[in-house]
Design a protein around this motif. Structure first.
Motif, PDB file in Angstrom:
ATOM      1  N   TYR A  38      60.393  75.868  49.813  1.00 30.29           N
ATOM      2  CA  TYR A  38      59.034  76.344  49.550  1.00 30.29           C
ATOM      3  C   TYR A  38      57.958  75.475  50.181  1.00 30.29           C
ATOM      4  O   TYR A  38      56.773  75.794  50.095  1.00 30.29           O
ATOM      5  N   GLN A  39      58.335  74.384  50.845  1.00 32.95           N
ATOM      6  CA  GLN A  39      57.363  73.673  51.677  1.00 32.95           C
ATOM      7  C   GLN A  39      56.959  74.539  52.870  1.00 32.95           C
ATOM      8  O   GLN A  39      55.876  74.352  53.443  1.00 32.95           O
ATOM      9  N   GLU A  40      57.838  75.459  53.237  1.00 27.81           N
ATOM     10  CA  GLU A  40      57.628  76.265  54.439  1.00 27.81           C
ATOM     11  C   GLU A  40      57.430  77.750  54.146  1.00 27.81           C
ATOM     12  O   GLU A  40      56.708  78.440  54.858  1.00 27.81           O
ATOM     13  N   GLU A  41      58.074  78.272  53.105  1.00 30.17           N
ATOM     14  CA  GLU A  41      58.013  79.692  52.769  1.00 30.17           C
ATOM     15  C   GLU A  41      58.425  79.865  51.309  1.00 30.17           C
ATOM     16  O   GLU A  41      58.991  78.952  50.707  1.00 30.17           O
ATOM     17  N   GLY A  89      59.583  56.866  44.471  1.00 31.04           N
ATOM     18  CA  GLY A  89      60.111  58.210  44.676  1.00 31.04           C
ATOM     19  C   GLY A  89      59.341  59.254  43.890  1.00 31.04           C
ATOM     20  O   GLY A  89      59.085  60.368  44.392  1.00 31.04           O
ATOM     21  N   ILE A  90      58.950  58.915  42.666  1.00 31.07           N
ATOM     22  CA  ILE A  90      58.167  59.846  41.851  1.00 31.07           C
ATOM     23  C   ILE A  90      56.810  60.103  42.496  1.00 31.07           C
ATOM     24  O   ILE A  90      56.332  61.249  42.542  1.00 31.07           O
ATOM     25  N   GLN A 116      53.291  63.899  45.479  1.00 31.01           N
ATOM     26  CA  GLN A 116      52.489  64.250  46.657  1.00 31.01           C
ATOM     27  C   GLN A 116      53.020  65.524  47.318  1.00 31.01           C
ATOM     28  O   GLN A 116      52.249  66.440  47.638  1.00 31.01           O
ATOM     29  N   ILE A 117      54.340  65.594  47.499  1.00 34.46           N
ATOM     30  CA  ILE A 117      54.945  66.756  48.150  1.00 34.46           C
ATOM     31  C   ILE A 117      54.717  68.019  47.324  1.00 34.46           C
ATOM     32  O   ILE A 117      54.320  69.064  47.857  1.00 34.46           O
ATOM     33  N   LEU A 118      54.950  67.933  46.019  1.00 36.23           N
ATOM     34  CA  LEU A 118      54.817  69.115  45.178  1.00 36.23           C
ATOM     35  C   LEU A 118      53.353  69.529  45.005  1.00 36.23           C
ATOM     36  O   LEU A 118      53.057  70.722  44.847  1.00 36.23           O
ATOM     37  N   SER A 119      52.441  68.577  45.065  1.00 42.79           N
ATOM     38  CA  SER A 119      51.013  68.920  45.027  1.00 42.79           C
ATOM     39  C   SER A 119      50.635  69.756  46.242  1.00 42.79           C
ATOM     40  O   SER A 119      49.877  70.732  46.142  1.00 42.79           O
ATOM     41  N   GLU A 120      51.177  69.388  47.389  1.00 41.58           N
ATOM     42  CA  GLU A 120      50.909  70.143  48.618  1.00 41.58           C
ATOM     43  C   GLU A 120      51.520  71.541  48.525  1.00 41.58           C
ATOM     44  O   GLU A 120      50.905  72.527  48.951  1.00 41.58           O
TER      45      GLU A 120
END
Length: 347
Positions: A134-137, A206-207, A212-216
């Motif tokens: 889901y970072q991409e689609e 890591g958290i 950061q990744i999930l916020s994006e």
């Protein structure tokens, strides 16, 4: 996606149940939470003499596209299939807990990135070999999401037809705490940073990276309804859980909710039909960061607080015996009159 879930509210029955509980050979309220459980199950089953029949645990397993990068999970994606092998071989915690407590354990391949031998004692409900990243689609199409809902419901219908009226749910899927955190943020509107925890063991660095990744990811999409949110952020096992929970409530089963991921599925289910909550007993308070906030959002009171954050349905497997003993005391414990014991004196 319509579920006919009836409310369990029945004022006349409630009076009778409470009177039956109060007249047992004990001070009023002395059995604490067990009294609440007995009362609730009587309401679910619409009887003063409820029963726990053929209790089962269903564990749904699925893989997540984001796990392939290894940015949000300390364990590789292959661990999902390896743990399913462990379930089949009887070596996992959920096997031990289920065996100890006489629970019928069912393992479901909802979408593991692996082809299991047909001889395995696994329910094959595979939607695909893992979701998309889901970072991409979006994680899955709407059609795949609906299919997962219906397959989850079909599994529960089969168990109900076999005599099961009490069911606990579990899951397995590397990176599914990430999906659960995204779903939690969507349904509760709690900031995503407050929904993200250690998962399978991330350190503080890591958290922070996971947040950061999930916020994006969260900012990338704007789902318009629960089904769309599940298709964007969910996993096949979480979507199947959601459908299973809704079907279990429609069939008037007692539902024992496990930890963080199962509660995320419940958040979606209650957004579809609020009445589903009336059929739920919450097993425990997981040590995963966001779970207590989920429980507070749902006004839920868990039975146990043991520091668990394993998943697999382990909390549910530990709680079902408490459900059983609650029903047993309601049915088998003597009343003051039957036992010849003097009750409370009146002024």
């Amino acid at each position: 996606m319509t579920y006919r879930i009836e409310s369990i509210i029945n004022p006349e029955l409630e009076v009778k149940l409470q009177q039956k509980i109060n007249l047992k050979t004990k001070p009023i309220g002395a059995l604490g939470e067990l009294e609440r459980i007995a009362f609730k199950i009587g309401c679910i089953q619409q009887t003063e003499n409820p029963k726990v029949e053929n209790p089962a645990i269903v564990v749904f397993a699925g893989d997540h596209g984001i796990a392939a990068k290894g940015e949000v999970n300390p364990f590789p994606q292959e661990v999902t299939s390896q743990m399913v092998y462990n379930f089949v071989n009887g070596g996992a915690a959920i096997n031990i807990f289920s065996n100890t407590n006489g629970l019928n354990l069912k393992i479901v391949d909802a979408g593991v990135n692996y082809k299991f031998p047909e001889v395995f004692d696994i329910i094959n409900a595979k939607i695909d070999f893992g979701t998309k990243n889901y970072q991409e689609e979006p994680a899955m199409t709407l059609e795949q999401c609906e299919k997962a809902f219906f397959k989850g419901g079909d599994i529960i219908s089969t168990l109900k037809d076999g005599g099961t009226n009490t069911i606990g749910f579990g899951e397995m899927g590397i990176s599914n705490t990430s999906s659960a955190a995204l779903l939690m943020a969507y349904f509760t509107k709690i900031p995503i940073s407050d929904c993200v925890g250690a998962g399978t063991g991330l350190n503080n660095e890591g958290i922070s990276k996971k947040q950061q990744i999930l916020s994006e990811v969260y900012k990338k999409y704007d789902p318009k309804n629960p089904l769309e949110a599940m298709s964007v952020f969910g996993g096949f096992e979480i979507a199947m859980l959601c459908g299973a929970i809704l079907k279990a409530a429609e069939l008037k089963m007692t539902i024992v909710i496990d930890g963080f991921i199962v509660t995320a599925a419940l958040l979606a289910a209650q957004a579809i039909n609020k009445n589903v909550l009336e059929y739920c007993i919450f097993a425990h308070n997981s040590n995963e960061k966001g779970h207590i906030k989920m429980l507070n959002f749902l006004n839920a009171k868990p039975l146990l607080s043991l520091g668990l954050r394993l998943g697999e349905g382990t909390g549910a497997a530990l709680a079902i015996p408490l459900v059983q003993v609650s029903v047993n005391f309601l049915n088998d414990m003597a009343s003051f009159d039957a036992a010849g014991v003097s009750g409370e004196t009146k002024d």
